[in-house]
Write a protein that holds these residues in place. Structure first.
Motif, mmCIF file in Angstrom:
data_model
loop_
_atom_site.group_PDB
_atom_site.id
_atom_site.type_symbol
_atom_site.label_atom_id
_atom_site.label_comp_id
_atom_site.label_asym_id
_atom_site.label_seq_id
_atom_site.Cartn_x
_atom_site.Cartn_y
_atom_site.Cartn_z
ATOM 1 N N ALA A 25 0.580 -1.219 -0.148
ATOM 2 C CA ALA A 25 -0.042 -0.004 -0.091
ATOM 3 C C ALA A 25 0.991 1.361 0.119
ATOM 4 N N GLY A 26 1.780 1.349 0.887
ATOM 5 C CA GLY A 26 2.971 2.497 0.803
ATOM 6 C C GLY A 26 3.617 2.877 -0.308
ATOM 7 N N ASN A 27 3.948 1.546 -1.119
ATOM 8 C CA ASN A 27 4.608 1.521 -2.383
ATOM 9 C C ASN A 27 3.715 2.106 -3.574
ATOM 10 N N ALA A 28 2.495 1.774 -3.331
ATOM 11 C CA ALA A 28 1.438 2.408 -4.519
ATOM 12 C C ALA A 28 1.503 3.681 -4.629
ATOM 13 N N ILE A 29 1.966 4.511 -3.770
ATOM 14 C CA ILE A 29 1.922 5.786 -4.032
ATOM 15 C C ILE A 29 3.260 6.262 -4.763
ATOM 16 N N PRO A 30 2.928 6.869 -6.040
ATOM 17 C CA PRO A 30 3.835 7.237 -7.121
ATOM 18 C C PRO A 30 4.888 8.139 -6.647
ATOM 19 N N VAL A 31 5.624 8.107 -5.618
ATOM 20 C CA VAL A 31 6.679 8.918 -5.265
ATOM 21 C C VAL A 31 7.869 8.363 -5.319
ATOM 22 N N PRO A 32 8.800 8.551 -6.076
ATOM 23 C CA PRO A 32 10.234 7.667 -6.119
ATOM 24 C C PRO A 32 10.675 8.075 -4.598
ATOM 25 N N GLY A 33 11.366 6.988 -4.023
ATOM 26 C CA GLY A 33 11.879 6.977 -2.722
ATOM 27 C C GLY A 33 11.232 6.650 -1.675
ATOM 28 N N LEU A 34 9.937 6.984 -1.999
ATOM 29 C CA LEU A 34 8.925 6.972 -0.772
ATOM 30 C C LEU A 34 8.656 5.373 -0.314
ATOM 31 N N GLY A 35 8.856 4.631 -1.258
ATOM 32 C CA GLY A 35 8.802 2.804 -1.234
ATOM 33 C C GLY A 35 9.889 2.573 -0.061
ATOM 34 N N PHE A 36 11.248 3.011 -0.449
ATOM 35 C CA PHE A 36 12.057 2.624 0.593
ATOM 36 C C PHE A 36 11.858 2.942 2.060
ATOM 37 N N ALA A 37 11.220 4.023 2.247
ATOM 38 C CA ALA A 37 10.666 4.500 3.400
ATOM 39 C C ALA A 37 9.505 3.647 3.855
ATOM 40 N N ALA A 38 8.727 3.419 3.067
ATOM 41 C CA ALA A 38 7.614 2.531 3.669
ATOM 42 C C ALA A 38 8.068 1.332 3.874
ATOM 43 N N ASP A 39 9.014 0.626 3.333
ATOM 44 C CA ASP A 39 9.415 -0.671 3.390
ATOM 45 C C ASP A 39 10.315 -0.673 4.852
ATOM 46 N N THR A 40 11.151 0.548 4.927
ATOM 47 C CA THR A 40 11.774 0.416 6.254
ATOM 48 C C THR A 40 10.895 0.417 7.395
ATOM 49 N N ILE A 41 9.702 1.150 7.280
ATOM 50 C CA ILE A 41 9.123 1.420 8.628
ATOM 51 C C ILE A 41 8.424 0.047 8.536
ATOM 52 N N THR A 42 7.939 -0.409 7.517
ATOM 53 C CA THR A 42 7.108 -1.937 7.676
ATOM 54 C C THR A 42 7.941 -2.848 8.365
ATOM 55 N N MET A 43 9.207 -3.093 7.749
ATOM 56 C CA MET A 43 10.079 -4.218 8.105
ATOM 57 C C MET A 43 10.501 -3.933 9.828
ATOM 58 N N THR A 44 10.590 -2.510 10.114
ATOM 59 C CA THR A 44 10.873 -2.301 11.511
ATOM 60 C C THR A 44 9.754 -2.763 12.428
ATOM 61 N N THR A 45 8.629 -2.620 12.084
ATOM 62 C CA THR A 45 7.422 -3.285 12.850
ATOM 63 C C THR A 45 7.591 -4.714 12.750
ATOM 64 N N MET A 46 7.740 -5.014 11.635
ATOM 65 C CA MET A 46 7.661 -6.613 11.546
ATOM 66 C C MET A 46 8.905 -7.342 12.341
ATOM 67 N N ALA A 47 9.922 -6.798 12.402
ATOM 68 C CA ALA A 47 10.979 -7.383 13.117
ATOM 69 C C ALA A 47 10.684 -7.212 14.786
ATOM 70 N N MET A 48 9.970 -6.284 15.120
ATOM 71 C CA MET A 48 9.645 -6.105 16.679
ATOM 72 C C MET A 48 8.605 -7.345 16.772
ATOM 73 N N ALA A 49 7.526 -7.670 15.802
ATOM 74 C CA ALA A 49 6.288 -8.433 15.923
ATOM 75 C C ALA A 49 7.081 -9.606 15.998
ATOM 76 N N LEU A 50 7.987 -10.209 14.743
ATOM 77 C CA LEU A 50 8.480 -11.223 14.893
ATOM 78 C C LEU A 50 9.430 -11.831 15.750
ATOM 79 N N SER A 51 10.105 -10.810 16.685
ATOM 80 C CA SER A 51 10.909 -10.953 17.911
ATOM 81 C C SER A 51 9.907 -11.603 19.172
ATOM 82 N N GLY A 52 8.614 -11.266 19.053
ATOM 83 C CA GLY A 52 7.748 -11.793 19.952
ATOM 84 C C GLY A 52 7.382 -13.190 19.758
ATOM 85 N N VAL A 53 7.389 -13.543 18.473
ATOM 86 C CA VAL A 53 7.102 -14.830 18.123
ATOM 87 C C VAL A 53 7.936 -15.848 18.910
#
Length: 123
Positions: A25-53
């Motif tokens: 969803a974050g990468n669907a916004i047509p602004v170059p560079g925004l995708g990396f920011a969306a990926d980084t934020i998403t991966m950060t919260t994913m890492a925190m959630a995965l560590s809880g597993v």
């Protein structure tokens, strides 16, 4: 060889797929560079959630470092996909679709790599 239990694998699957969809969803916004920011934020919260597993908790700064490291590995493994993802945003609609699709694939791969790493460290 995976050191995850079936329950851990199911929980990781849910976390990874949910976060990959959010990154798309974050990468669907047509602004170059925004995708990396969306990926980084998403991966950060994913890492925190995965560590809880795996029964641990990691601070946000550690999770962010893990996310950036995992994304760098995927960028180095798939540099053409990464370039297409960002450059594709220049093309109306189709570019955003391509960027979202590539993001999902990259986050899925990076998420599973991260989950396997966390599982190995926990066991």
């Amino acid at each position: 060889m995976s050191k995850m239990t079936p329950e851990q694998r199911d929980r990781c699957s849910t976390i990874i797929h949910t976060h990959a969809a959010a990154a798309a969803a974050g990468n669907a916004i047509p602004v170059p560079g925004l995708g990396f920011a969306a990926d980084t934020i998403t991966m950060t919260t994913m890492a925190m959630a995965l560590s809880g597993v795996f029964g641990s908790s990691i601070p946000e700064n550690v999770a962010k470092n893990m996310a950036i490291s995992a994304l760098k590995k995927q960028l180095l493994k798939q540099p053409i996909k990464s370039a297409v993802k960002e450059l594709g945003k220049i093309i109306p609609f189709a570019g955003s679709l391509v960027a979202s699709t590539v993001s999902v694939a990259m986050l899925e791969a990076a998420g599973w790599a991260m989950a396997e790493d966390l599982a190995n460290k926990a066991n």
